[in-house]
Write an enzyme that holds these catalytic residues in place. Structure first.
Site, mmCIF file in Angstrom:
data_model
loop_
_atom_site.group_PDB
_atom_site.id
_atom_site.type_symbol
_atom_site.label_atom_id
_atom_site.label_comp_id
_atom_site.label_asym_id
_atom_site.label_seq_id
_atom_site.Cartn_x
_atom_site.Cartn_y
_atom_site.Cartn_z
ATOM 1 N N ASP A 1 10.376 5.064 -0.638
ATOM 2 C CA ASP A 1 9.613 5.145 -1.950
ATOM 3 C C ASP A 1 10.152 4.645 -2.893
ATOM 4 O O ASP A 1 9.584 4.389 -4.242
ATOM 5 C CB ASP A 1 8.999 6.287 -2.230
ATOM 6 C CG ASP A 1 7.316 6.289 -2.006
ATOM 7 O OD1 ASP A 1 6.813 5.052 -1.736
ATOM 8 O OD2 ASP A 1 6.547 7.290 -1.867
ATOM 9 N N LYS B 1 -0.546 3.413 6.636
ATOM 10 C CA LYS B 1 0.886 3.343 6.449
ATOM 11 C C LYS B 1 1.273 3.467 7.781
ATOM 12 O O LYS B 1 2.111 2.571 8.399
ATOM 13 C CB LYS B 1 1.442 4.438 5.588
ATOM 14 C CG LYS B 1 1.482 4.069 4.140
ATOM 15 C CD LYS B 1 1.847 5.265 3.335
ATOM 16 C CE LYS B 1 1.552 4.943 1.702
ATOM 17 N NZ LYS B 1 2.188 6.070 0.834
ATOM 18 N N GLN C 1 3.941 11.812 0.823
ATOM 19 C CA GLN C 1 2.789 11.329 0.466
ATOM 20 C C GLN C 1 2.548 12.350 -0.938
ATOM 21 O O GLN C 1 2.248 13.542 -0.467
ATOM 22 C CB GLN C 1 1.446 11.529 1.287
ATOM 23 C CG GLN C 1 0.368 10.947 0.704
ATOM 24 C CD GLN C 1 0.377 9.519 0.213
ATOM 25 O OE1 GLN C 1 0.966 8.685 0.945
ATOM 26 N NE2 GLN C 1 -0.232 9.103 -0.831
#
Length: 299
Positions: free
Chosen positions: A120, A53, A97
């Site tokens: 997200d 990422k 994460q």
């Protein structure tokens, strides 16, 4: 002939749009798009994912910040770090994460991210905006947003008259996917483990999306001839043909047999997977444009 969607190719086209939009935003308004990624602990799979990422963010021309915290980090310390990124105007997207170590309350951390920086798409405000049809000010969870790109490229923007079935009702994928399809005027059924005669329900679908985490559950007999099949499952199964102890990745759809019936299908790996990181970059670009008072690009 069945069309097998090349997820890497579609993801590359999304990244190309992101890169161009990022560069244009910086030239026009002096705003450099910023993404902050937080990882707690030393899980190797999470680190590999986070590194990819961060690498992609740099390739897109973002300011990329990665914070790695030890596994024993406390709830308050993590919350303070999120709060500092919330307050930083140079950061437009914040990603924590998952999964976090067991002693941390991940839901509280996710809900503490400002909704406009929640790239997200997991904040209840963003989930609520999607549920009420507000696609203009919210951010959509990355994997369903990526799957929807495939659907739009196959069927266009308006899905009026098409039946869509989503197998799976998770907050992370199933529910937001159903909302996206509904917003595009499809007639949507959410099916799950309690659905009666699941194969018959699936056979009614012009667009069939599988996200249940059960290897090759969806057989050819479940697929309506000419349907579009989007396979979101990633399952590791034994592959003795490769040697002792070897494994391979498969989806929730029995690909070889379903591909003989479907008109369009996504493979695993190489289908929806590459789109998740691409849509994370897209969400960060959208967030940066909104923060600068600019119209974000369409994906």
């Amino acid at each position: 002939m069945t069309t097998v969607i090349d997820g890497k190719q579609v993801a590359a086209s999304v990244i190309s749009t992101v890169t161009a939009a990022t560069s244009a935003l910086e030239k026009q308004s002096g705003v450099k798009t910023g993404l902050a990624v937080i990882i707690v602990g030393d899980d190797p799979a999470s680190h590999a994912y986070v590194n990819s990422k961060s690498r992609m963010a740099k390739e897109c021309g973002f300011k990329s910040v990665q914070q790695t915290l030890p596994a024993e980090t406390g709830q308050e310390e993590l919350a303070e770090l999120v709060a500092s990124f919330n307050a930083d105007p140079s950061i437009h997207g914040i990603l924590v994460q998952l999964p976090l170590p067991k002693h941390l309350n991940s839901e509280r951390i996710i809900q503490s991210i400002l909704p406009e920086k929640d790239v997200d798409g997991l904040h209840v405000v963003n989930a609520g905006k999607l549920a009420t049809g507000d696609l203009e000010t919210g951010l959509v969870s990355c994997t369903p947003a990526g799957a929807m790109v495939f659907v739009r490229r196959t069927h266009g923007e308006d899905l009026s008259g098409l039946n869509a079935v989503v197998i799976g009702r998770s907050n992370l994928f199933g529910k937001p996917m159903a909302q996206l399809l509904l917003n595009a005027n499809a007639t949507v059924t959410i099916a799950h483990s309690r659905t009666r005669d699941l194969p018959a329900v699936c056979r009614n679908a012009d667009i069939l999306v599988a996200a249940v985490g059960r290897p090759e559950m969806v057989k050819a007999a479940w697929v309506k001839p000419g349907a579009t099949v989007i396979d979101v499952g990633i399952n590791r199964i034994a592959a003795p043909e490769k040697g002792e102890g070897k494994t391979r990745l498969v989806g929730d759809v029995a690909f070889e047999e379903a591909a003989r019936v479907a008109e369009v299908i996504t493979p695993v790996p190489g289908g929806v997977g590459p789109m998740t990181i691409a849509m994370l970059m897209a969400n960060t670009t959208i967030a940066a444009h909104r923060a600068a008072g600019q119209t974000p690009p369409k994906f």
